[in-house]
Design a protein around this motif. Structure first.
Motif, PDB file in Angstrom:
ATOM      1  N   HIS A 222       6.538 -11.842   6.803  1.00 50.53           N
ATOM      2  CA  HIS A 222       7.212 -11.263   5.697  1.00 50.53           C
ATOM      3  C   HIS A 222       6.160 -10.995   4.622  1.00 50.53           C
ATOM      4  O   HIS A 222       5.319 -11.946   4.515  1.00 50.53           O
ATOM      5  CB  HIS A 222       8.019 -12.244   5.091  1.00 50.53           C
ATOM      6  N   ASP A 223       6.394 -10.004   3.787  1.00 51.67           N
ATOM      7  CA  ASP A 223       5.529  -9.495   2.801  1.00 51.67           C
ATOM      8  C   ASP A 223       6.024 -10.497   1.569  1.00 51.67           C
ATOM      9  O   ASP A 223       6.635 -10.102   0.556  1.00 51.67           O
ATOM     10  CB  ASP A 223       5.529  -8.071   2.395  1.00 51.67           C
ATOM     11  N   LEU A 224       5.298 -11.438   1.511  1.00 51.68           N
ATOM     12  CA  LEU A 224       5.697 -12.581   0.414  1.00 51.68           C
ATOM     13  C   LEU A 224       4.562 -12.666  -0.523  1.00 51.68           C
ATOM     14  O   LEU A 224       4.843 -13.075  -2.028  1.00 51.68           O
ATOM     15  CB  LEU A 224       5.932 -14.084   0.969  1.00 51.68           C
ATOM     16  N   THR A 225       3.283 -12.228  -0.363  1.00 49.12           N
ATOM     17  CA  THR A 225       2.290 -12.141  -1.291  1.00 49.12           C
ATOM     18  C   THR A 225       1.252 -11.024  -1.328  1.00 49.12           C
ATOM     19  O   THR A 225       0.345 -11.091  -1.809  1.00 49.12           O
ATOM     20  CB  THR A 225       1.325 -13.618  -0.956  1.00 49.12           C
ATOM     21  N   ASP A 226       1.868 -10.086  -0.766  1.00 51.43           N
ATOM     22  CA  ASP A 226       1.191  -8.596  -0.707  1.00 51.43           C
ATOM     23  C   ASP A 226      -0.097  -8.907   0.299  1.00 51.43           C
ATOM     24  O   ASP A 226      -1.340  -8.631  -0.300  1.00 51.43           O
ATOM     25  CB  ASP A 226       0.662  -8.122  -1.826  1.00 51.43           C
ATOM     26  N   PRO A 227       0.178  -9.466   1.453  1.00 48.21           N
ATOM     27  CA  PRO A 227      -1.153 -10.072   2.272  1.00 48.21           C
ATOM     28  C   PRO A 227      -1.827  -8.859   2.779  1.00 48.21           C
ATOM     29  O   PRO A 227      -1.474  -7.626   3.194  1.00 48.21           O
ATOM     30  CB  PRO A 227      -0.476 -10.768   3.195  1.00 48.21           C
TER      31      PRO A 227
ATOM     32  N   ASP B 247      -1.080   2.279   2.928  1.00 46.19           N
ATOM     33  CA  ASP B 247      -1.858   1.361   2.369  1.00 46.19           C
ATOM     34  C   ASP B 247      -2.842   0.589   3.358  1.00 46.19           C
ATOM     35  O   ASP B 247      -2.597   0.391   4.543  1.00 46.19           O
ATOM     36  CB  ASP B 247      -0.950   0.155   1.575  1.00 46.19           C
ATOM     37  N   ARG B 248      -3.968   0.375   2.822  1.00 46.31           N
ATOM     38  CA  ARG B 248      -5.044  -0.273   3.798  1.00 46.31           C
ATOM     39  C   ARG B 248      -4.651  -1.796   4.397  1.00 46.31           C
ATOM     40  O   ARG B 248      -5.069  -2.074   5.547  1.00 46.31           O
ATOM     41  CB  ARG B 248      -6.109  -0.545   3.191  1.00 46.31           C
ATOM     42  N   SER B 249      -3.526  -2.188   4.029  1.00 41.82           N
ATOM     43  CA  SER B 249      -3.082  -3.508   4.375  1.00 41.82           C
ATOM     44  C   SER B 249      -2.349  -3.179   5.889  1.00 41.82           C
ATOM     45  O   SER B 249      -1.993  -4.002   6.770  1.00 41.82           O
ATOM     46  CB  SER B 249      -2.213  -4.217   3.436  1.00 41.82           C
ATOM     47  N   TYR B 250      -1.707  -1.919   5.921  1.00 41.43           N
ATOM     48  CA  TYR B 250      -0.929  -1.597   7.368  1.00 41.43           C
ATOM     49  C   TYR B 250      -1.275  -1.941   8.562  1.00 41.43           C
ATOM     50  O   TYR B 250      -0.883  -2.741   9.419  1.00 41.43           O
ATOM     51  CB  TYR B 250      -0.185  -0.399   7.134  1.00 41.43           C
ATOM     52  N   VAL B 251      -2.685  -1.517   8.910  1.00 39.19           N
ATOM     53  CA  VAL B 251      -3.341  -1.647   9.904  1.00 39.19           C
ATOM     54  C   VAL B 251      -3.464  -3.236  10.320  1.00 39.19           C
ATOM     55  O   VAL B 251      -3.422  -3.867  11.500  1.00 39.19           O
ATOM     56  CB  VAL B 251      -4.587  -0.776  10.075  1.00 39.19           C
ATOM     57  N   SER B 252      -4.112  -3.894   9.277  1.00 34.61           N
ATOM     58  CA  SER B 252      -4.541  -5.387   9.350  1.00 34.61           C
ATOM     59  C   SER B 252      -2.897  -6.178   9.515  1.00 34.61           C
ATOM     60  O   SER B 252      -3.052  -7.076  10.443  1.00 34.61           O
ATOM     61  CB  SER B 252      -5.124  -5.856   8.012  1.00 34.61           C
ATOM     62  N   ARG B 253      -2.061  -5.693   8.958  1.00 34.99           N
ATOM     63  CA  ARG B 253      -0.917  -6.581   9.078  1.00 34.99           C
ATOM     64  C   ARG B 253      -0.317  -6.309  10.559  1.00 34.99           C
ATOM     65  O   ARG B 253       0.289  -7.149  11.154  1.00 34.99           O
ATOM     66  CB  ARG B 253       0.282  -6.190   8.063  1.00 34.99           C
TER      67      ARG B 253
END
Length: 365
Positions: free
Chosen positions: A12-17, A135-141
């Motif tokens: 889950h996205d709880l902290t905008d990781p 967003d740049r987080s998508y690949v990492s997530r």
């Protein structure tokens, strides 16, 4: 904000990781058509990927020959290790024809052509190019589960824009159809397909081994086909789904070429072939009525949710869409034309790259 777990691990996205992830060992596949040319959404995706710095970006391109040169020139401006595979050239067609695979074209075929070359990296991420909120987080997530023992991860997000509920093909076709199938059988494959919060999302990541094992449907059934193969390879324990937060896509009409109604036929056919692979034999005499009942119930639930949030909601329009999709609730006809896994393909990724690059160079010169 919630933290409910499904049958598959749900992150889950709880902290905008933006978690640590092996982007430098990853190929990112971004299928494009001529409508993405110089578009704002595609530009955002590619510009963000410049900061992510994956090992490679592979763009399977479906476009007429007069658009290939401008498309390649536009893509060359991005600071990426970029492989452009023109999927519609004569050499690619001849190569596929020589091994009996030159059949219907579509998104699934394009992605399949790219998966072979992409799977030379340790990990593969696939996502669409029409994401306005990329967003740049998508690949990492998407990669994080793979770096932590999982073989497959699937993105999910809420399709909510302009005070409306979108994700119509998923909400009004896929979900009620899977529930209708589960009213007849509780086979593990149906439990798996029902565990995903947005099963028709185009965003997923896989180990290279799994990427080479995907039997891709040729068109809009790709996402369901990938889930079917993921069930056989990764299963519940090797699968995760990942919250990608806010997500805005282009929207399609229900009718017309490449509309949601046409897409429902591909999704339905692939879904039925997928469950048949795992021993489920639906009663197609009663399934349309069971689908309609499940869909009507969901429309009422969505209406309540929309009213709770003071959203616009066209109940009659939603029911009209259900009726439009109902024709796709039918036993598949004809031969199964899914493409073979790259691990067992009668050609090599290098041959595909050579043919696609030569085709593009010829029409770009």
């Amino acid at each position: 904000m919630e933290y409910v777990q499904e049958r598959v691990t749900t992150l889950h996205d709880l902290t905008d990781p933006v978690p640590d992830a092996p982007t430098s060992r990853t190929a990112v596949v971004v299928p494009m058509t001529e409508r993405e040319y110089a578009g704002l959404a595609a530009d955002r995706v590619l510009s963000v990927l410049e900061r992510v710095e994956p090992a490679r970006v592979v763009v399977p391109l479906r476009a007429p020959k007069d658009r290939v040169g401008p498309f390649c020139e536009w893509l060359s401006q991005y600071d990426l290790s970029l492989d452009i595979l023109w999927c519609d050239g004569p050499r690619v067609a001849d190569l596929l024809d020589s091994v009996g695979l030159n059949d219907k074209r579509g998104k699934g075929r394009d992605v399949w052509l790219a998966l072979g070359p992409a799977a030379t990296e340790e990990y593969v991420v696939v996502h669409d190019a029409d994401t306005k909120t990329y967003d740049r987080s998508y690949v990492s997530r998407l990669l994080f589960p793979l770096a932590n023992g999982y073989e497959f991860s699937k993105g999910y997000y809420a399709r909510v824009e302009d005070r409306r509920l979108y994700g119509r093909l998923f909400r009004l076709f896929y979900v009620p159809l899977v529930r209708a199938l589960r009213s007849e059988s509780d086979a593990p494959i149906l439990q798996y397909l029902d565990a995903f919060r947005y099963a028709l999302a185009g965003e997923f990541a896989a180990t290279s081994e799994m990427a080479r094992s995907i039997r891709a449907p040729r068109d809009w059934g790709l996402e369901v086909g990938v889930l079917g193969d993921a069930f056989g390879i990764a299963g519940f324990d090797g699968t995760a789904q990942v919250d990608l937060g806010a997500y805005e896509h282009d929207h399609r009409a229900v009718s017309g070429p490449t509309g949601l109604s046409d897409m429902s036929e591909s999704v339905g056919e692939t879904l039925f072939r997928t469950v048949a692979d795992h021993g489920v034999a639906p009663d197609f005499d009663t399934l349309p009525d069971r689908y309609q009942t499940a869909a009507d119930r969901l429309v009422d639930q969505y209406a309540a949710d929309a009213a709770f949030n003071d959203f616009e909601f066209d109940r009659a329009g939603e029911r009209e869409q259900v009726a439009a999709y109902a024709d796709a609730v039918a036993e598949p006809a004809g031969e199964d034309r899914r493409l073979p896994p790259w691990s067992d393909a009668p050609l090599s990724p290098d041959e595909v790259v050579e043919a696609a690059v030569a085709d593009a160079e010829e029409v770009s010169s």
